[in-house]
Structures are given as C-alpha cells and as structure tokens.
Design an enzyme around this catalytic site. Structure first.
Site, PDB file in Angstrom:
ATOM      1  N   SER A   1       1.061  -1.206   0.371  1.00  0.00           N
ATOM      2  CA  SER A   1      -0.046   0.485  -0.573  1.00  0.00           C
ATOM      3  C   SER A   1       0.721   1.320  -0.745  1.00  0.00           C
ATOM      4  O   SER A   1       2.088   0.728   0.649  1.00  0.00           O
ATOM      5  CB  SER A   1      -1.082   0.205   1.658  1.00  0.00           C
ATOM      6  OG  SER A   1      -1.476   0.857   1.303  1.00  0.00           O
ATOM      7  N   PRO A   2       0.345   2.552  -0.309  1.00  0.00           N
ATOM      8  CA  PRO A   2       0.871   3.584  -0.525  1.00  0.00           C
ATOM      9  C   PRO A   2       0.972   3.870   0.559  1.00  0.00           C
ATOM     10  O   PRO A   2       0.514   3.648   1.844  1.00  0.00           O
ATOM     11  CB  PRO A   2       0.212   4.701  -1.078  1.00  0.00           C
ATOM     12  CG  PRO A   2      -0.274   3.520  -2.336  1.00  0.00           C
ATOM     13  CD  PRO A   2      -1.053   2.243  -1.575  1.00  0.00           C
TER      14      PRO A   2
ATOM     15  N   TYR B   1      -8.464  13.716   1.798  1.00  0.00           N
ATOM     16  CA  TYR B   1      -7.932  15.009   1.213  1.00  0.00           C
ATOM     17  C   TYR B   1      -8.138  15.641  -0.517  1.00  0.00           C
ATOM     18  O   TYR B   1      -9.871  15.596  -0.753  1.00  0.00           O
ATOM     19  CB  TYR B   1      -6.554  13.875   0.726  1.00  0.00           C
ATOM     20  CG  TYR B   1      -5.529  13.477   1.922  1.00  0.00           C
ATOM     21  CD1 TYR B   1      -5.352  14.433   2.276  1.00  0.00           C
ATOM     22  CD2 TYR B   1      -5.577  12.277   1.098  1.00  0.00           C
ATOM     23  CE1 TYR B   1      -4.609  14.739   2.820  1.00  0.00           C
ATOM     24  CE2 TYR B   1      -4.442  11.873   2.983  1.00  0.00           C
ATOM     25  CZ  TYR B   1      -3.946  12.603   3.465  1.00  0.00           C
ATOM     26  OH  TYR B   1      -3.128  12.439   4.791  1.00  0.00           O
TER      27      TYR B   1
ATOM     28  N   CYS C   1       2.682   7.164   3.139  1.00  0.00           N
ATOM     29  CA  CYS C   1       3.793   8.273   3.223  1.00  0.00           C
ATOM     30  C   CYS C   1       5.279   8.074   3.831  1.00  0.00           C
ATOM     31  O   CYS C   1       4.555   7.542   5.368  1.00  0.00           O
ATOM     32  CB  CYS C   1       3.064   9.233   3.562  1.00  0.00           C
ATOM     33  SG  CYS C   1       0.833   9.788   2.695  1.00  0.00           S
TER      34      CYS C   1
ATOM     35  N   GLN D   1       0.932   6.405  -6.849  1.00  0.00           N
ATOM     36  CA  GLN D   1      -0.477   7.358  -5.713  1.00  0.00           C
ATOM     37  C   GLN D   1      -0.155   8.795  -5.755  1.00  0.00           C
ATOM     38  O   GLN D   1       0.700   9.470  -5.639  1.00  0.00           O
ATOM     39  CB  GLN D   1      -0.777   6.370  -4.862  1.00  0.00           C
ATOM     40  CG  GLN D   1      -1.638   6.727  -4.340  1.00  0.00           C
ATOM     41  CD  GLN D   1      -2.425   6.985  -2.791  1.00  0.00           C
ATOM     42  OE1 GLN D   1      -1.835   7.662  -1.766  1.00  0.00           O
ATOM     43  NE2 GLN D   1      -3.165   5.869  -2.495  1.00  0.00           N
TER      44      GLN D   1
ATOM     45  N   ALA E   1       1.834   8.689  -1.243  1.00  0.00           N
ATOM     46  CA  ALA E   1       0.439  10.031  -1.914  1.00  0.00           C
ATOM     47  C   ALA E   1       2.001  10.686  -2.824  1.00  0.00           C
ATOM     48  O   ALA E   1       2.933  11.137  -1.586  1.00  0.00           O
ATOM     49  CB  ALA E   1       0.033  10.468  -0.725  1.00  0.00           C
TER      50      ALA E   1
ATOM     51  N   ARG F   1      -8.440   4.996  -4.787  1.00  0.00           N
ATOM     52  CA  ARG F   1      -8.464   4.302  -3.558  1.00  0.00           C
ATOM     53  C   ARG F   1      -9.265   6.014  -2.725  1.00  0.00           C
ATOM     54  O   ARG F   1      -9.073   7.303  -3.394  1.00  0.00           O
ATOM     55  CB  ARG F   1      -6.545   5.026  -2.664  1.00  0.00           C
ATOM     56  CG  ARG F   1      -7.080   4.602  -1.484  1.00  0.00           C
ATOM     57  CD  ARG F   1      -6.614   4.701  -0.110  1.00  0.00           C
ATOM     58  NE  ARG F   1      -5.575   3.700  -0.590  1.00  0.00           N
ATOM     59  CZ  ARG F   1      -4.655   2.933   0.945  1.00  0.00           C
ATOM     60  NH1 ARG F   1      -4.172   4.475   1.607  1.00  0.00           N
ATOM     61  NH2 ARG F   1      -4.474   1.740   0.835  1.00  0.00           N
TER      62      ARG F   1
ATOM     63  N   ARG G   1       0.841  -1.339   7.492  1.00  0.00           N
ATOM     64  CA  ARG G   1       2.123  -1.124   8.988  1.00  0.00           C
ATOM     65  C   ARG G   1       2.671  -2.472   8.742  1.00  0.00           C
ATOM     66  O   ARG G   1       4.159  -3.034   9.631  1.00  0.00           O
ATOM     67  CB  ARG G   1       1.202  -0.928   9.944  1.00  0.00           C
ATOM     68  CG  ARG G   1       0.307  -0.499   9.519  1.00  0.00           C
ATOM     69  CD  ARG G   1      -0.001   0.486  11.255  1.00  0.00           C
ATOM     70  NE  ARG G   1      -0.343   2.059  11.238  1.00  0.00           N
ATOM     71  CZ  ARG G   1      -1.161   2.576  10.858  1.00  0.00           C
ATOM     72  NH1 ARG G   1      -2.162   2.036   9.485  1.00  0.00           N
ATOM     73  NH2 ARG G   1      -1.703   3.944  10.584  1.00  0.00           N
TER      74      ARG G   1
END
Length: 347
Positions: free
Chosen positions: A13-14, A173, A16, A90, A48, A221, A315
């Site tokens: 997963s993206p 966002y 940050c 992403q 992102a 997403r 995670r």
C-alpha cells in the site's frame, strides 16, 4: 489486469514517508520500496505523490509535479521491476489538509515561516479542524488546472516506469473533499447533487485515461464511508464504482474515513474488508481490501472467499518487508526466494 499480471494477490500500500526534499525521491525511498520488492510483493506503490507543490500533505512529501522528479523515481521503478514486482504510483492532492509537519513532529498545520505555505485550497471555505487553515475555494479555472496537473503527473509516472496508477480520493484529501457533502458546500456544477460532487473525479479519470496507456491499469483509492451521518456513504461508493468502471477505472482500493475530525471508527482486524466485498459484489468491479490485515490466513481468506481481489497491506510491511515470503511458508505454498537469500528459506 489489462496487460499486467500480478504473481499473487499481495500489494504494498502507499505509505507516506515524509522524507523528500522538494518532492525528490532519494535513497530512503529506494530502500523502502525496493526492499518490499525483494520481499516478493506482487506490486509496490509509492506513497501519496503530490501532483502540485501546494498539494503536498507536508513539505517532505514525494512529488511528481515537475519533469526533474522522473529520473530518481525511474531508478527505483527499474529495480522493483527487476525483482519481478509491478511498480505503481499513487497520485494525490492534499487539499485543505495540506501544509502540515511530519507525524513525528506532531502532524500539525504549519505556517510559511515554519516551512509550510498559504493559502491552501479546497472545494469550499471549510477548514478540516481547529488549528487548520481555512481553505480558499477553488475557482472553475483552478479546478481545470487541478485536472491537468493529474494528467501531467500520469505522463511523468509512465516516463518513470510506473505500470499502475492509483488516484487518491480518500482520507479527507482534495478529491474526497469534493465527494463528501460535509466538505463540499458549493452551489455550482461541482457541488450539491451526487452527480455534481463526483464531477471533478470523473474529469480527472477522463483526463488521466487520455494520457495513461490503455494497456496499464488505473486504480482508485476511496474512503467508502465518512462514518458519520450526512457524509459520503457506501451506497454512493457503489454507484461511483458503477460509473467509473466504464470510464477506465479497473480497481477500487477500499479504505474509509479521514474527512471529519474526531469521529470514532470501529477499528479491528479487517474492519474495512466488508466495504471491498460490497462494492465488488454490487458494482461488479475488482476491489482491494486494506486495513489491519496482518495474518497470512486472514489475508488468504479475504481473497479465497471473494471479499476482494487483492489485499493491499501497509503497516505489516513496515514490520516485515519480506512478509510474502513468510506468508507463503505459513500457507504451505512455494514462492521463489531471491537467490541471495535462498539459504534462509523457511522449510
């Protein structure tokens, strides 16, 4: 998925990293993303990645708003590909949640004197929470520039070697802000009705699909629900999927929340998987499940039972960069280890 074949159903997963300077990828990103490819993930997506400088969450966000960003990303994507994984990116704009500092420094809004910027923008003049800037409502002309910024970013992503693009329309966002009536109180063609609130996203999908090769998949997403009355709903997510699939979106990455501060979300193992299952079933589109997926049997069951087409993990990959290798061993499956690590292979 179009011309792309994933070797299994586990995707990074993206996530940050808040470790860039002026949007540039560096050695941290090479190791962070490359190690997950060495760990035999099927696809590895960047964090992102901001399509404009003022669309960053923090001054340290990864960026794709200028041509100079392409070369260092290309080095990373080439390595990911050499490891047999599919590189993806992403694309994102933080909207009214822009200009904050790094999480380990408090994740609070920061002023220009502290390295941030002003004004920030959104669909309406509604701040995310106390302490955040009140955004300036985007004009029609500025909305058009946002659309073109996403398209230009897609072109650069292809030049860097990405083979999957994911549009970030979740977590409060900019694109999510337009979707939700809690953050979008416009009275023009971009606000009010469901059709108007999804207009910006549809325009971005169309603009990106014009420049993004037909052979490569486009993911989205979303936050499937705002978790609060009067907000964006799962039913609207289903309808959005029905409309965007013919427009060229191949998969919905199903997260939730992030647009309203202080909401209590019933977090638990796989707590968002039901959204992926419902959207997949009712809209007939591929979905990815994300959120507290940590165990091999749990992830396998999500895919095997048809709740989602892939599991998109975050995670757990921070804890275990080589998680697919460990998961295969637990599930009794053969997976080719990197030859450099073969002597450590679990029997």
């Amino acid at each position: 998925m179009r011309s792309i074949e994933l070797r299994h159903r586990i995707v990074v997963s993206p996530m940050c990293q808040y470790s860039s300077e002026d949007g540039f990828a560096n050695d941290w990103h090479f190791v962070h993303l490359g190690s997950r490819a060495v760990g035999r993930a099927a696809a590895v997506l960047t964090e992102a990645t901001a399509v404009t400088a003022d669309g960053r969450i923090s001054p340290q966000d990864l960026g794709i708003w200028k041509d100079a960003h392409v070369e260092p990303l290309g080095r990373i994507f080439s390595f990911i590909t050499e490891q047999g994984a599919v590189p993806g990116m992403q694309l994102a704009h933080a909207g009214r949640k822009a200009s904050t500092n790094q999480p380990w420094n408090g994740a609070k809004p920061i002023s220009p004197a502290e390295g941030g910027w002003t004004p920030i923008c959104g669909p309406s003049e509604l701040g995310f929470s106390d302490g955040y800037q009140t955004p300036r409502a985007l004009s029609i002309t500025e909305i058009g520039r946002v659309v073109q910024a996403f398209a230009a970013a897609a072109r650069r992503a292809e030049a860097a070697g990405a083979k999957i693009i994911e549009l970030h329309s979740a977590h409060g966002y900019l694109l999510h802000e337009f979707l939700s009536p809690l953050s979008n109180q416009r009275t023009d063609q971009y606000g009010g009705s469901f059709e108007n609130r999804i207009r910006l996203l549809r325009e971005i999908v169309a603009a990106v699909r014009k420049v993004w090769p037909e052979k490569y998949p486009l993911w989205l997403r979303i936050s499937a629900t705002d978790w609060v009355e009067g907000g964006w709903t799962v039913a609207e997510s289903v309808e959005l999927a029905r409309l965007l699939q013919p427009a060229g979106v191949d998969l919905f990455d199903c997260s939730s929340g992030g647009n309203v501060a202080g909401i209590k979300i019933p977090v638990g193992p796989g707590y968002q998987t039901a959204f992926a299952e419902q959207i997949r079933r009712e809209a007939g589109i591929m979905t990815g499940a994300v959120g507290m997926i940590t165990d091999a049997a749990q992830a396998d069951q999500i895919v095997r039972s048809g709740q989602a087409d892939i599991v998109i993990m975050a995670r757990q990959f921070l804890r275990e960069p080589y998680w697919p290798l460990l998961a295969a061993a637990k599930l009794g499956q053969e997976i080719k280890w990197p030859p450099q690590y073969e002597r450590a292979k679990l029997k």
